[in-house]
Write an enzyme that holds these catalytic residues in place. Structure first.
Site, mmCIF file in Angstrom:
data_model
loop_
_atom_site.group_PDB
_atom_site.id
_atom_site.type_symbol
_atom_site.label_atom_id
_atom_site.label_comp_id
_atom_site.label_asym_id
_atom_site.label_seq_id
_atom_site.Cartn_x
_atom_site.Cartn_y
_atom_site.Cartn_z
ATOM 1 N N THR A 29 -2.714 1.341 -4.374
ATOM 2 C CA THR A 29 -3.287 2.241 -3.716
ATOM 3 C C THR A 29 -4.394 3.063 -3.872
ATOM 4 O OG1 THR A 29 -2.467 4.675 -3.053
ATOM 5 C CG2 THR A 29 -1.517 4.178 -5.097
ATOM 6 N N ASP A 69 -1.384 -0.760 6.014
ATOM 7 C CA ASP A 69 -1.204 -0.524 7.498
ATOM 8 C C ASP A 69 -3.008 0.081 7.715
ATOM 9 O OD1 ASP A 69 -1.069 3.108 7.527
ATOM 10 O OD2 ASP A 69 -1.528 1.840 5.775
ATOM 11 N N ARG A 76 5.592 16.607 -5.998
ATOM 12 C CA ARG A 76 4.421 16.935 -6.636
ATOM 13 C C ARG A 76 4.333 18.568 -6.994
ATOM 14 N NH1 ARG A 76 -1.292 15.753 -3.918
ATOM 15 N NH2 ARG A 76 -0.403 13.893 -2.854
ATOM 16 N N ASP A 87 0.943 -1.201 -0.130
ATOM 17 C CA ASP A 87 -0.015 0.030 0.009
ATOM 18 C C ASP A 87 0.974 1.223 0.039
ATOM 19 O OD1 ASP A 87 -2.409 1.524 0.531
ATOM 20 O OD2 ASP A 87 -1.694 1.585 2.590
ATOM 21 N N LYS A 88 0.248 2.288 -0.380
ATOM 22 C CA LYS A 88 1.029 3.570 -0.153
ATOM 23 C C LYS A 88 0.955 4.310 0.934
ATOM 24 C CE LYS A 88 0.044 7.435 -2.306
ATOM 25 N NZ LYS A 88 0.342 8.378 -1.204
ATOM 26 N N ARG A 102 -5.959 4.461 -7.305
ATOM 27 C CA ARG A 102 -7.662 4.278 -7.069
ATOM 28 C C ARG A 102 -8.185 3.185 -7.122
ATOM 29 N NH1 ARG A 102 -8.779 9.845 -6.760
ATOM 30 N NH2 ARG A 102 -10.559 9.219 -5.942
#
EC number: 7.6.2.1
Length: 919
Positions: free
Chosen positions: A549, A657, A469, A263-264, A631
């Site tokens: 993610t 997590d 970003r 997962d991210k 997504r």
């Protein structure tokens, strides 16, 4: 315990007798529940009213869908209008809702109030819902409970856990089946050699019992005890503190993982945004040079207040300095104004809320926004001196370094959407009356809007490669007439019935021309510690990492680059959004042409591809060095894991997590939960729970590798032990005319597989071929295990041949050196057998541990001590003679020396990879 903890959390419930405290397990459909700020929502509810002035609230949903952005939720209008919360009990109304389903992003329902004169009907959508598992980020809310228990959206999105059986156990079962086949065959052969004389069917059963040692019954017991030892070792490892083994049946799985799905949010990243870079074209400010920005801002505001009337011959340097300052100031001001952030004041014990709000108390201020990026930007402008201190629907207040308050009126605001990828705001400066249109957005869309320049594209590329970003900030000054003209057209467009959104967009686009480019901002989601080296280790170990993610495509791509999931030299292929079969076909063909290229794909496109071209897509994806799916819904993550297992047949490991990773963790062959800030759902559902992502490297490279290699050695040894004694029985029977007479009676057989050989054989679980530091330094050692060499049919066959050789040597040796009585053959052969076993353990061990030596000596002394009691099988006086000693020594040497010689030659001429590292 964990369930009890969640179920016994206390919430307030509105009733006719006032508010009552109720446990979350006692909440029923139709209850009116009050949820405070930072409390978890206990059940799926419809949002009725909020304490916030602006009549809305923010939700944190990362446990539900893995998205970092906060979500805006709106209460039902007619209940929000009521004077107090208690009035909710005075009205007659009902909610009509759809049946429970799995879709967390949609909801359909209506709210009807019957006691007003024309009854009020309001439509309910996802904006009016508060799903269980989300956290209220602002204000206190009241909601009516819609779904509870099994019907909750979050519960419907988790799959039922399967009980996991390790691949290793399945392989061992296979070998046991082969041995059972061998048992039947040997018994039949023995009877056939008697020419099926007399009551041969009874003979078969007698032989089956005699040779039943072939099947290693103690194997399961030994392996299960081994697993307990491995789990204990993992828990005791001081280099990975806090690691918990929740499922002790599969530690060997960790030794042969081929795909790691992670997962991210919260696993690779800390979910905390940090402002990293301000770029003005000619100059860029990084984290180390923010004080320069601060001095520029300071100089602008101090000069304004005390401008001398005339400047005599200003030198050139001050002029350059001044233009630089004004450029920085313009950029910072734009960042401080162009956003959707609201400062909120809370009482901090010293000052109460109203007081703090009046004086803009710094210590009480908290920023609220739907996206953590925006908060990071506003916090940064505060750190360089321009602070956002107040905001409501129509105005904004900034505070300068000198403590002055600047007032701005918000004339229009154009919110960020996924289609437009940009947001705009038009403000009027109250002190000067200037009207400015500010805008910020992704570089892709902004490049066509700002005036032509030569650095935007290049610098955006550079910053994106660093994993930042990037947002492009621009402005345009408007005169009063221009603005009035725009407003008239804008209002007109908003009133149109047909193609409203298109017309509105066209009007806004008329403003978005020739804008002045101010700056680029780079924000980064902080990675967890040591994510890069861990991913590097995993890659070298031949493990492919996939990132699944719930977050947006841009964020996911940035993190993938930043964490070096995608190396600098690799291209990234971003899979276009596809909606039908034809588009998917074309896009897959385009992707097939690329080579050694990471894939980024969104959940919707993935679904279309899997629907029509499952086989082709998985084949291409499995060849990629890295895959990023963004997504992704929770169930989709589990589906990807399942497909990988079916398509490749390799072992998968899932790391996550949040509550949205539980399905994926339970579906994978080996689930690892990271204990995050966001509760413990994932770490409780997982087979292994770690405190940080970086511990994963050691868990796999050291513990996984050791567990697998040790179990393989142990199982083969136990098989060897049982085959040896069976071979001796077979030789014995065949020499005595295929008589079904047991060679060893009662206690000798029992003692052989327990007290005499158990400790040394079991001590193999402490064996290791290389030090843990070496295993971490050379992850390539792990790659060797992926082929499953430590336990294969080849190694099994080698051990079978060794057993047959040793068993027959010992038996024939004892028969050759036959003394007058039959009882001596038992004594000689059994002693040789025990010694051979103990020597074989010593031969197999690679790194000696003090417990191993203790085990060897203990077993030997146990045997010698027990000889005294076993005089009905063994003649004690014969044992003490020299002839007994030399016969036993000769037999043992003949059975073991050739193997020692072979092992030495093999180490000499084709050493295994790890021995090259230890020498």
């Amino acid at each position: 315990m964990r369930d009890k903890e969640v179920n016994s959390q206390i919430y307030s419930k509105l009733t006719a007798r006032g508010t009552m405290k109720v446990k979350s397990s006692g909440i029923q459909v139709g209850d009116l529940i009050i949820v405070e700020k930072n409390q978890r929502v206990p059940a799926d509810m419809i949002f009725l009213r909020t304490s916030e002035k602006n009549g809305s609230c923010f939700l944190r949903t990362d446990q539900l869908d893995g998205e970092t952005d906060w979500k805006l939720r709106l209460p039902v209008a007619c209940t929000q209008r009521l004077p107090t919360a208690a009035d909710l009990l005075q009205i007659r109304s009902y909610v009509y809702a759809e049946e429970p389903n799995i879709d967390i992003h949609n909801f359909v329902g209506t709210f009807t109030r019957e006691d007003s004169d024309p009854s009020i009907n309001e439509s309910l959508s996802i904006e009016n819902t508060l799903w269980a598992g989300t956290v209220i980020a602002s204000g206190t809310v009241v909601g009516v409970v819609l779904y509870t228990g099994r019907e909750l959206r979050s519960v419907m999105n988790t799959s039922n856990p399967r009980s996991k059986i390790g691949l290793f156990d399945l392989e061992v079962n296979c070998l046991t089946k082969i041995l059972f086949g061998a048992l039947v065959v040997v018994s039949l052969v023995m009877v056939a050699l008697q020419h099926f004389a007399g009551r041969w069917y009874l003979q078969i059963i007698r032989f089956l019992l005699l040779f039943s040692n072939i099947i290693p019954i103690s194997l399961r017991v030994n392996l299960d005890m081994g697993k307990i030892v491995y789990s204990w070792v993992i828990r005791r490892d001081s280099k990975i503190p806090g690691t918990v083994v929740r499922s002790s049946t599969i530690p060997e799985q960790l030794g042969r993982i081929s795909y790691l799905l992670t997962d991210k949010t919260g696993t690779l990243t800390q979910n905390e945004m940090v402002f990293k870079r301000l770029h003005l074209g000619t100059v860029a400010y990084g984290l180390d040079s923010m004080d320069e920005v601060q001095s520029h801002i300071f100089s602008i505001y101090t000069q304004q207040s005390q401008d001398p009337p005339t400047l005599k011959g200003p030198t050139l340097t001050t002029k350059v300095r001044k233009t630089m300052s004004s450029r920085v100031h313009e950029a910072v001001k734009a960042i401080a104004l162009c956003h959707n952030v609201t400062p909120v004041y809370e009482s901090n014990g010293v000052t109460d809320q109203a007081e703090a709000e009046k004086h803009y108390e710094d210590s009480c201020r908290v920023y609220q926004a739907s996206s953590p990026d925006e908060v990071a930007l506003v916090q940064w402008t505060e750190s360089v001196g321009l602070t956002l201190v107040g905001r409501d629907q129509s105005s904004m207040q900034l505070r300068t370094p000198g403590g002055q308050i600047l007032n701005f009126t918000i004339l229009q605001i154009f919110p960020f959407t996924y289609e437009s990828k940009r947001m705009g705001i038009i403000v009027r400066d109250e002190s000067t009356g200037e009207i400015t249109f500010y805008m910020k957005g992704a570089d892709v869309v902004m490049a066509g809007i700002v005036q032509y320049n030569d650095w935007l594209e290049e610098e955006c590329g550079n910053m994106a490669r660093e994993g930042l970003r990037v947002l492009v900030v621009a402005k345009k000054s408007l005169t009063e007439e221009q603005y009035q003209d725009f407003e008239a057209r804008y209002v007109q467009a908003k009133l149109s019935v047909h193609d409203r959104s298109l017309k509105v967009a066209t009007v806004i686009e008329s403003l978005e021309m020739e804008m002045e480019l101010l700056c680029l901002t780079g924000v980064e989601d902080q990675l967890q510690t040591d994510v890069r080296p861990t991913l590097e280790t995993l890659r070298n170990a031949g493990i492919k990492v996939w990132m699944l993610t719930g977050d947006k495509l841009e964020t996911a791509t940035c993190t993938a680059k930043n964490a070096h999931l995608v190396t600098r030299s690799q291209d990234i292929h971003i899979f276009r959004l596809v909606t039908n079969r034809g588009e998917a076909h074309l896009e897959l063909n385009a992707f097939r042409r690329k080579h050694d290229c990471a894939l980024v794909i969104s959940g919707d496109s993935l679904e279309v591809c899997l629907k029509y071209y499952e086989y082709e897509f998985m084949e291409l994806a499995c060849q990629c060095p890295a895959v990023v799916c963004c997504r992704c819904a929770p169930t989709q993550k589990a589906q990807i894991v399942r497909l990988l297992q079916e398509r490749t047949g390799k072992l998968t490991c899932a790391v996550g997590d949040g509550g949205n990773d539980v399905s994926m963790i339970q579906e994978s062959d080996c689930g690892v939960g990271v204990e995050g800030k966001e509760g413990k759902q994932a770490s409780l559902a997982a087979d292994f729970s770690v405190t940080q992502f970086k511990h994963l490297g050691r868990l796999l490279m050291v513990h996984g590798r050791n567990s697998y290699k040790r179990s393989a050695a142990l199982s083969q040894f136990v098989i060897h032990r049982s085959l040896c004694i069976s071979t001796m029985q077979a030789v014995f029977s065949s020499v005595f005319y295929f008589a079904s007479v047991p060679l060893y009676q009662g206690f000798l057989i029992i003692g052989y597989s327990t007290i005499y050989t158990m400790f040394p054989v079991f001590s193999l679980v402490l064996d290791k071929d290389v030090k843990s530091e070496v295993a971490m330094l050379y992850p390539e050692l792990y790659k060797d295990l992926l082929k499953g060499r430590p336990l294969s049919y080849k190694t099994f066959l080698i051990w079978v041949l060794i057993s047959v050789y040793q068993g027959s040597i010992i038996m024939y040796g004892a028969l050759l050196l036959f003394e007058s009585e039959f009882v001596h053959i038992v004594a000689i052969s059994f002693t040789s057998l025990i010694l051979t076993e103990l020597l074989m353990v010593a031969l197999t061990i690679q790194t000696w541990h003090w417990l191993m030596i203790v085990a060897e000596l203990l077993s030997l002394s146990c045997y010698i001590a027990s000889l005294v009691f076993l005089h009905e099988f063994i003649d004690v006086y014969f044992i003490a003679t020299v002839s007994f000693l030399w016969k036993v020594t000769v037999i043992t040497l003949v059975s073991c020396l050739p193997l020692y010689v072979l092992k030495y030659l093999r180490r000499r001429f084709s050493p295994p990879s790890y021995s090259k590292l230890t020498s």
